[in-house]
Structures are given as C-alpha cells and as structure tokens.
Design an enzyme around this catalytic site. Structure first.
Site, PDB file in Angstrom:
ATOM      1  N   ASP A 278       0.873  -1.161   0.000  1.00  0.00           N
ATOM      2  CA  ASP A 278       0.000   0.000   0.000  1.00  0.00           C
ATOM      3  C   ASP A 278       0.918   1.221   0.000  1.00  0.00           C
ATOM      4  OD1 ASP A 278      -2.084   1.766   0.015  1.00  0.00           O
ATOM      5  OD2 ASP A 278      -3.207   0.754   1.598  1.00  0.00           O
TER       6      ASP A 278
HETATM    7  C1  BGC Z   1      -4.942   3.249  -0.142  1.00  0.00           C
HETATM    8  C2  BGC Z   1      -4.994   2.259  -1.290  1.00  0.00           C
HETATM    9  C3  BGC Z   1      -4.768   2.974  -2.593  1.00  0.00           C
HETATM   10  C4  BGC Z   1      -3.456   3.717  -2.522  1.00  0.00           C
HETATM   11  C5  BGC Z   1      -3.133   4.465  -3.790  1.00  0.00           C
HETATM   12  C6  BGC Z   1      -3.728   4.153  -0.199  1.00  0.00           C
HETATM   13  O1  BGC Z   1      -3.878   5.234   0.660  1.00  0.00           O
HETATM   14  O2  BGC Z   1      -4.980   2.564   1.079  1.00  0.00           O
HETATM   15  O3  BGC Z   1      -6.224   1.592  -1.298  1.00  0.00           O
HETATM   16  O4  BGC Z   1      -4.800   2.069  -3.647  1.00  0.00           O
HETATM   17  O5  BGC Z   1      -3.508   4.658  -1.475  1.00  0.00           O
HETATM   18  O6  BGC Z   1      -3.906   5.584  -3.935  1.00  0.00           O
END
Ligand code: BGC
Length: 739
Positions: A278
């Site tokens: 993530d």
């Molecule tokens: C989120 C993810 C997301 C990623 C990219 C993170 O803050 O938890 O679900 O895909 O950001 O934007």
C-alpha cells in the site's frame, strides 16, 4: 529540484547499466508464442540489475498542494507510476484507484471525470456475481481508455468493525460472499487486458491508526475469516497483484510479514502474481525485500523510499540475494504479460459514458436494499399525488465515498464546500438527482423538495403531503472511522418528519450500517448505499416500482454499536507512531456469526432484503457426491411481480461447534417472472465445512451429521435437511474455482 531528482535517477538507471550485467537476448521475451512464465523468465535474464530495481519501485502520480511531488511520466492525479524499460520495450505501469471507477486524487477537471460505479458494498448487496463482473468490466474499460494498465481495485477486507470508514469499498462481512463478489469484479476488470489488485492484505479492518495497529489473531481464525475471503477472491478473480496493507499482523507490518506473504499467500496458496505495498507501507529495506514484498509503491518524496539505492547496497553486500529480486521482477512481468497489458498497450481512447452509466445504474438497481416496507407503503401508490422529498441534497445528487477511491462523476461535484478541505475530502455528490428522477417517473404527482436543514420547515412540508421521503446521508472515507449514528441531527429530522406524516419513507445513503432510533415511526426504509453515477434514477425506480428491489444486506445492522465485539474502534488519540495491539477475540465470528453465537437480535440481519413480490424457497436437497456436498433447491415466484429472488444456504455441524452456529455456504439469485420457478444446484466449497487443523496445516472436515439450511436471511430459521459427510483432509492450497 524534486523533478531533477527523478530525471537524474532515471537517467542513471538507464545509462549506467547494472552491477550485474544483463545476459539475455533483449528481444527474445517478446515472442508471443511462449507462455507468460517463459517470457517473464527471458525478460528477467535480459535485464540489468538497475533495470530490475526500476521495475520494483513505484512513485506517486498526484500533483497537489499536499504532495507536490510526482514522477514526470505519471498520469496526472493518478495513484502511481512505475517506469518502463525502454531498452527492452517493457511497459511502464500506470496505476489508478479503485473499486468505484477511475479515481482522481483530488478534484477532477472535466477531462478526468469518470463513471462512478456504486460502492463495493452496494454491489455486494446484489448477491449477483454477474453484476460484479459487469461493473468490473466497465471500470477496467475506463481504466484502459484512461491510459492505466494497473487498476488498484478488489477491496475484500471483511466488515469486522462497522465503523470502519472504508467499509463502503469492501464487500461485507462474510468470506464467501465477499470473495465471490470481489473475485467476479476483478475478473471483469482484467477482461480488459490490464492487471487488477486485491487489497488490503490483510486484516486492515479499521482506519484509525491504520499504520500502527497490531492485529492479534490466531492462525486458524484468520484462515477461516479474513484470509479465506482473500483466498476465494484470488481463486475467482486471478488478480495479477495483491496489495499488502498498512497495519501489523501478529507483530509484523503486513508488507514485511513473512508469514502472510511468503508462507500463506505464495507458498500455501501458490499465488503467482506480485505483491505491491500500500502507498508508503514499506518500512524496511531488507525485511520488505525478504519478507515477500515485490514492489514498493507510493514513493512520494526524494527521501521516503526504502528500496532503490538502499536495496542495491544490500544486494552488493549479499544481504539480499539477486535471486530474490529476480523473483519479484518475474512476478511483475508475468502478471503484465499474462493480463495482456504488454501485448495490447493501454492508450487514451474515448469513453462511452452513456453505456457505462447504464452499467452503473443496473448495478445500483440490483443492489439497493428494501429494509422495511410496513403495509406496503412502497412502491409509491398511484394515489400518492403529493410527495415531499426532504433532505440529503436529493435535489441535486447522490453521495459518494471519500479517499483514494473517490471518483468524480461527469458534471463534477453537485454539492461543493462540504467536509474536510483536504484529502480525504471534500465530500462529493455525483450529479444524479433522485428528486428529478422521481419527477420523471411520476409526472402525475406534485413533488416538492425541502432541504431538511430546518426541522420545523421539513415537518411542515411533510404534513401537507401524502407521502414524505427523507433522504439521509453519512459520508465515510479512507483514513477515518465513523460512529454508527447519522451525523448532523438527521435522526431528529426523520423523527420530526415521521411525527408530521404517518407515511414516511427513509432513503439511506451511507457507507455501512447505521443505527435507526426512529425505525418504528417510519413505514419504509431503503438502503441505497453510495449508488453511483446514476443513483438518482436507480433510487427513483425502486421507489416507484419500476424496479423490484432485490438487494440483500451483506452485513448485519445492529440495534446499537455495543452489539459488536468492539463498540468503539480502538486506537483513537494515541501518538501518531505508537504501535497498539488489538486482539480479535471474536476470531472468525464476524458479523452474523457473532450475533448468532451470542444469540443477539440485530436491527436487520445479514442477508435481509425485501421485495415487492413474493417468493418461496423449497425443494431443499443435500447429498454427498464423491466427497463433495451438493445442495439443490428451488426458488419460486409466487407473487405477481417479476424480479430477482435469492436463496441463501447455510451449513452447520449437528454436534460440534464452529466459531459460530452456522456459516453461509452458497447462494443463488434467479430472475423469475410471476409463477415461474427455477432450480439451483450448488457444490459447497469444502473449506466452508472444515476447520483449520494447525498441527497438520490442513483443513479438516469432521465426519458426521451436518445441517443444511435454506433461508432468506441469517435470522431466518428456513428449511432444513441433514446430511452425513465423510471425513476429509484438504490441502491448504487452492481448490478448483467455484463458478
Ligand atoms: C490506499 C490504497 C490505494 C493507494 C493508492 C492508499 O492510501 O490505502 O487503497 O490504492 O492509497 O492511492
């Protein structure tokens, strides 16, 4: 200065070659006659060490005040970007969020507006993998046409804590339902020749302290609940990548958790795709590299990466063997080749917004749930000529969920200036007015609107109407958790309207469960979740009966928050970096399982959903074929309304105790005209009949008698038969997909 960091490093990578030189033919991997595995192997051989390091590091794609830093080749306002290898003709990776469509990290310009699919929890409420697949296919098509070849979509975290601000992105509380629905969704996305990402692996079930919460859970409980949802979703959807989550699991951050990534995912389940972190969830150069992470993502400043030159130094020292890096690159390359993203490069293309709006509307119409319909107040009677629509900005739009999954519908934000100024805000309403749609559906009625901001005015508007429809909303968003009570005094608004008009109907636009202190005072309740780009017409058509509602809850609605294992989401107010433990003492008993185990009556049970028609479930049969449990039943439309009708099958051992008295083991939704009946037959996934045996590291189906129940919700006693199952030991790995 920031941009020059990128250019300098990109050029260094391109020009310097690696400490370990490439050995393979630079074009051999392009041979389409070879398998994706063979091509990925050849590509790895052809790469220098520095090229390998390029492919495993991803950058932010946004450029906003809160993050002025983005890779120059990233698509503007996107989630991420991984450079390609031009020398070898290997594609860059353009990554976009998420499950409701192609998201923009911040307010979209008209050129970046996209179709908003209803939230994941609404799609899950359809209990129809076909609806999921169609939604995924639409989202994937917009991703491809927007130049993205990695769609970060496939949220399958279970709804353990109903206040989790991201529950709207997920698919409810049950591993089978969530896994089947999200699996079908991902298959739909990947049908466009791009990669999708199941997330957030694993046990990322609250947003409060999401990077510091240390979830403590027994292995068997995890494998029977949250991990099982991932396993089902991966088997069904075959996603090219998995996103490891921010939190810790049993003492280790998920993205450096050898047990989660190397043992469970890659070894036990035989997962062949790659694991991306993530955004910013990688913390340790070596532990991440050895712990199973394949791609660091979300590098957002020149300082905050954990791999790149640090990993290069570790390789030089021998702390991280180059074979480990090769495996990462091979997995990434294989996923991109197998998906089609390499052979059919993504390119900007026109989007058929009209066709996609129809997909979003169909999904909403399949998933909106009729929760209460006292003396058939719905569908709206033709005799209801004066209708008061109150609150919820129903005059202009429908609510959407916030955070990285935020999609701006065509036309932009219908209600500006609400919620946090910065991410995960603002609150965004899709321009799709239920009021306007209702007027279209009912040109014969006088339909007035009151904003609902003044209780006395709202009550006065309701008093003179034949029917009052109150729209209430709860915005939820990534990075935040929420109480189960409606904000802004909307409970009082409903009470005031209900006191003024005995024919009051409530339409909820929420991301998850809320409590309903006013429930006895209203005649109808419709759960519309976040219904997407065409939520207005979908809601209106359900209210008028143009659509016969067929959604069923994928979660339990409690009477009060303290009916759940944790009445309040833990971790609030702790110092930012302080790790805190939360033991999931409920184990695998999530949602209805917890309620069953404690014999607690919820407000609305899991699986609940009313219809304008009548149906019956009968002909239940259970028999063992080979070693598998086959279940048959018949769904009959016994009323006068055509529509979709659902059968739910639960299983339980007659004598022993699982984590809970029963588990959902199968379901089937059928489209039936009046008088029609159809048979359904299911092969029950044996893991749903098993418990996890820690010492043998296998699933165990205990021999003996089992009860099979055909029901209309988790609280319905339904019809039952018993069946005797033989003993069975099942491998930990993947079984054939259940389609
Ligand atoms: C989120 C993810 C997301 C990623 C990219 C993170 O803050 O938890 O679900 O895909 O950001 O934007």
């Amino acid at each position: 200065m920031r941009a020059s960091f990128f250019l300098a490093t990109a050029m260094a990578c391109a020009l310097a070659g690696g400490a370990i030189a490439a050995s393979g033919d630079p074009t051999a991997w392009k041979n389409r006659a070879l398998s994706a595995d063979a091509r990925a192997d050849l590509l790895v051989k052809a790469m220098t060490e520095d090229e390998k390091l390029v492919v495993i590091t991803g950058f932010f794609g946004v450029q906003q005040d809160w993050n002025k830093f983005r890779h120059p080749e990233a698509r503007l306002q996107s989630a991420g970007f991984v450079p390609g290898i031009p020398r070898l003709g290997f594609t860059p990776q353009w990554q976009s969020d998420a499950g409701s469509g192609v998201a923009t990290q911040g307010e979209a310009t008209p050129a970046l507006e996209r179709t908003v699919l209803p939230s994941g929890i609404l799609t899950a409420s359809s209990w129809d993998p076909g609806t999921s697949y169609a939604g995924g296919q639409m989202v994937g098509a917009e991703a491809r046409a927007s130049g993205f070849n990695v769609q970060l979509a496939g949220g399958v975290n279970l709804d353990r804590d109903p206040g989790n601000g991201r529950n709207f992105e997920y698919a409810g509380e049950d591993p089978l339902l969530a896994g089947m629905m999200v699996g079908a969704f991902m298959r739909g996305i990947q049908a466009n020749g791009i990669v999708t990402t199941v997330k957030h692996y694993a046990l990322n079930n609250q947003e409060t302290g999401r990077s510091t919460i240390n979830v403590l859970i027994d292995e068997g409980a995890a494998r029977t609940s949250d991990l099982l949802a991932f396993q089902f979703a991966i088997e069904q959807g075959d996603p090219g990548s998995v996103m490891c989550s921010y939190n810790l699991v049993n003492g280790k951050h998920a993205c450096q958790n050898d047990w989660l990534l190397n043992t469970v995912l890659k070894r036990d389940w035989g997962y062949r795709g790659y694991v991306m972190s993530d955004w910013g969830a990688a913390h340790d150069t070596i532990e991440n590299a050895l712990g199973g992470l394949d791609q660091e993502t979300g590098v957002s400043t020149p300082e905050n990466y954990v791999w790149r030159d640090k990993l290069k130094a570790a390789i030089a020292k021998g702390t991280v063997p180059i074979a480990v890096i090769d495996d990462k690159v091979r997995r990434i390359a294989r996923a991109l080749i197998a998906s089609g993203a390499v052979d059919r490069p993504v390119a900007l293309a026109p989007i058929d917004f009209a066709a996609h709006a129809a997909v979003a509307q169909a999904a909403a119409e399949n998933g909106i749930v009729l929760l209460k319909n006292d003396r058939d107040i719905l569908p709206l009677a033709r005799t209801a000529k004066r209708i008061a629509v109150i609150g919820g900005h129903a005059d202009v739009g429908v609510l959407t969920g916030g955070g990285s999954a935020q999609v701006y519908a065509p036309g932009g934000n219908a209600v500006r200036g609400l919620g946090p100024k910065n991410w995960p805000g603002p609150v965004v309403y899709a321009k799709s007015s239920p009021l306007v749609a209702l007027r279209t559906e009912r040109p014969d009625a006088a339909i007035a609107f009151d904003a609902g901001t003044d209780l006395a005015a709202a009550a006065a508007a309701a008093k003179t109407a034949d029917v009052a429809i109150v729209f209430v909303t709860q915005w939820t968003a990534e990075s935040l958790d929420f109480p189960l009570t409606l904000p802004d005094d909307q409970d009082a608004l409903i009470a005031a309207v209900a006191a003024a008009n005995a024919n009051t109907i409530v339409v909820l636009e929420t991301g998850g469960a809320v409590t309903m202190p006013w429930i006895d005072g209203v005649r109808g309740v419709v759960q519309a979740w976040y219904p997407g780009s065409r939520g207005g017409p979908a809601i209106a058509r359900v209210l008028t009966g143009a659509v016969n509602p067929s959604g069923h809850l994928p979660i339990t609605f409690p009477l009060s928050a303290d009916q759940f294992p944790r009445a309040v989401i833990p971790g609030k107010g702790l110092p930012e970096k302080q790790i805190f433990d939360v033991r999931y003492t409920e184990g695998a008993a999530i949602g209805y399982k917890w309620f069953d185990r404690n014999r607690t009556r919820p407000l609305f049970p899991f699986g609940h959903g009313l219809s304008y028609g009548k149906s019956s479930l009968d002909g239940l049969q259970a028999r063992v074929v080979g070693k598998d449990l086959h279940v048959g039943f018949r769904v009959r439309n016994t009323g006068k309304v055509a529509g979709k009708y659902l059968g739910q099958v639960y299983v339980a051992p007659a004598a022993a105790n699982w984590e809970a008295p029963k588990r959902l083991a199968g379901f089937r939704k059928l489209t039936l005209s009046p008088g029609q009946s159809e048979a359904a037959s299911l092969v029950i996934d044996p893991r749903l009949l098993a418990t996890w045996d820690q010492s043998r590291h296998q699933w165990h189906v205990a021999p003996g008698r089992y009860t099979v129940t055909l029901a209309s919700s988790a609280a319905d006693a339904g019809r039952r038969v018993t069946v005797t199952l033989p003993e069975r030991w099942l491998p930990v790995g993947s079984l054939a997909p259940q389609r």
